[in-house]
Design a protein around this motif. Structure first.
Motif, PDB file in Angstrom:
ATOM      1  N   ALA A  26      33.738 -22.562 -58.081  1.00 51.52           N
ATOM      2  CA  ALA A  26      32.641 -21.670 -57.695  1.00 51.52           C
ATOM      3  C   ALA A  26      32.863 -20.250 -58.219  1.00 51.52           C
ATOM      4  O   ALA A  26      32.093 -19.346 -57.912  1.00 51.52           O
ATOM      5  N   LYS A  27      33.912 -20.060 -59.019  1.00 50.57           N
ATOM      6  CA  LYS A  27      34.250 -18.764 -59.631  1.00 50.57           C
ATOM      7  C   LYS A  27      34.570 -17.667 -58.615  1.00 50.57           C
ATOM      8  O   LYS A  27      34.275 -16.500 -58.829  1.00 50.57           O
ATOM      9  N   ALA A  28      35.174 -18.060 -57.473  1.00 47.80           N
ATOM     10  CA  ALA A  28      35.635 -17.051 -56.508  1.00 47.80           C
ATOM     11  C   ALA A  28      36.889 -16.410 -57.096  1.00 47.80           C
ATOM     12  O   ALA A  28      37.641 -17.066 -57.802  1.00 47.80           O
ATOM     13  N   GLY A  29      37.122 -15.162 -56.830  1.00 49.42           N
ATOM     14  CA  GLY A  29      38.287 -14.472 -57.384  1.00 49.42           C
ATOM     15  C   GLY A  29      39.582 -14.886 -56.698  1.00 49.42           C
ATOM     16  O   GLY A  29      39.570 -15.511 -55.635  1.00 49.42           O
ATOM     17  N   VAL A  30      40.701 -14.536 -57.330  1.00 52.05           N
ATOM     18  CA  VAL A  30      42.021 -14.892 -56.797  1.00 52.05           C
ATOM     19  C   VAL A  30      42.224 -14.300 -55.403  1.00 52.05           C
ATOM     20  O   VAL A  30      42.704 -14.990 -54.502  1.00 52.05           O
ATOM     21  N   LYS A  31      41.823 -13.043 -55.222  1.00 51.83           N
ATOM     22  CA  LYS A  31      42.005 -12.394 -53.915  1.00 51.83           C
ATOM     23  C   LYS A  31      41.233 -13.103 -52.815  1.00 51.83           C
ATOM     24  O   LYS A  31      41.731 -13.305 -51.713  1.00 51.83           O
ATOM     25  N   LYS A  32      40.009 -13.498 -53.126  1.00 53.74           N
ATOM     26  CA  LYS A  32      39.158 -14.181 -52.138  1.00 53.74           C
ATOM     27  C   LYS A  32      39.738 -15.548 -51.768  1.00 53.74           C
ATOM     28  O   LYS A  32      39.781 -15.920 -50.598  1.00 53.74           O
ATOM     29  N   ILE A  33      40.212 -16.278 -52.779  1.00 52.46           N
ATOM     30  CA  ILE A  33      40.802 -17.596 -52.541  1.00 52.46           C
ATOM     31  C   ILE A  33      42.084 -17.447 -51.727  1.00 52.46           C
ATOM     32  O   ILE A  33      42.309 -18.183 -50.765  1.00 52.46           O
ATOM     33  N   ALA A  34      42.913 -16.472 -52.101  1.00 52.09           N
ATOM     34  CA  ALA A  34      44.174 -16.244 -51.395  1.00 52.09           C
ATOM     35  C   ALA A  34      43.936 -15.906 -49.929  1.00 52.09           C
ATOM     36  O   ALA A  34      44.634 -16.407 -49.043  1.00 52.09           O
ATOM     37  N   LYS A  35      42.933 -15.076 -49.672  1.00 51.75           N
ATOM     38  CA  LYS A  35      42.622 -14.688 -48.298  1.00 51.75           C
ATOM     39  C   LYS A  35      42.151 -15.889 -47.484  1.00 51.75           C
ATOM     40  O   LYS A  35      42.537 -16.063 -46.334  1.00 51.75           O
ATOM     41  N   ALA A  36      41.331 -16.743 -48.099  1.00 45.80           N
ATOM     42  CA  ALA A  36      40.824 -17.928 -47.408  1.00 45.80           C
ATOM     43  C   ALA A  36      41.950 -18.903 -47.074  1.00 45.80           C
ATOM     44  O   ALA A  36      41.920 -19.566 -46.036  1.00 45.80           O
ATOM     45  N   LEU A  37      42.953 -18.962 -47.948  1.00 44.71           N
ATOM     46  CA  LEU A  37      44.075 -19.874 -47.732  1.00 44.71           C
ATOM     47  C   LEU A  37      45.228 -19.231 -46.957  1.00 44.71           C
ATOM     48  O   LEU A  37      46.237 -19.881 -46.705  1.00 44.71           O
ATOM     49  N   LYS A  38      45.074 -17.948 -46.619  1.00 41.99           N
ATOM     50  CA  LYS A  38      46.118 -17.178 -45.935  1.00 41.99           C
ATOM     51  C   LYS A  38      47.415 -17.187 -46.729  1.00 41.99           C
ATOM     52  O   LYS A  38      48.501 -17.473 -46.222  1.00 41.99           O
ATOM     53  N   ARG A  39      47.279 -16.892 -48.025  1.00 46.17           N
ATOM     54  CA  ARG A  39      48.417 -16.831 -48.940  1.00 46.17           C
ATOM     55  C   ARG A  39      48.304 -15.581 -49.792  1.00 46.17           C
ATOM     56  O   ARG A  39      47.257 -14.952 -49.847  1.00 46.17           O
ATOM     57  N   THR A  40      49.380 -15.245 -50.489  1.00 43.41           N
ATOM     58  CA  THR A  40      49.351 -14.078 -51.363  1.00 43.41           C
ATOM     59  C   THR A  40      48.641 -14.446 -52.667  1.00 43.41           C
ATOM     60  O   THR A  40      48.647 -15.612 -53.066  1.00 43.41           O
ATOM     61  N   PRO A  41      48.053 -13.452 -53.332  1.00 38.30           N
ATOM     62  CA  PRO A  41      47.425 -13.732 -54.626  1.00 38.30           C
ATOM     63  C   PRO A  41      48.435 -14.292 -55.638  1.00 38.30           C
ATOM     64  O   PRO A  41      48.096 -15.153 -56.448  1.00 38.30           O
TER      65      PRO A  41
END
Length: 59
Positions: A26-41
């Motif tokens: 879905a072309k979400a950015g690394v920061k957005k994905i990391a936040k959703a997964l509760k992980r660091t970028p």
């Protein structure tokens, strides 16, 4: 003297990987994905590279 924060490594579950791949498509950015997964970028991009998943937001 400041106390160093303890590093806790969480293993990647199948659901984590599935969610990362879905958000990457879905072309979400690394920061957005990391936040959703509760992980660091850094951890998120490292796992994406390991799995061969592109986290590029370009079309």
């Amino acid at each position: 003297m400041a106390k160093a924060k303890k590093i806790i490594r969480r293993t990647w579950t199948k659901d984590d990987v599935r969610q990362m791949k879905t958000m990457a498509k879905a072309k979400a950015g690394v920061k957005k994905i990391a936040k959703a997964l509760k992980r660091t970028p850094g951890a998120t991009s490292a796992m994406a590279t390991k799995l061969g998943v592109s986290l590029s937001t370009r079309a």
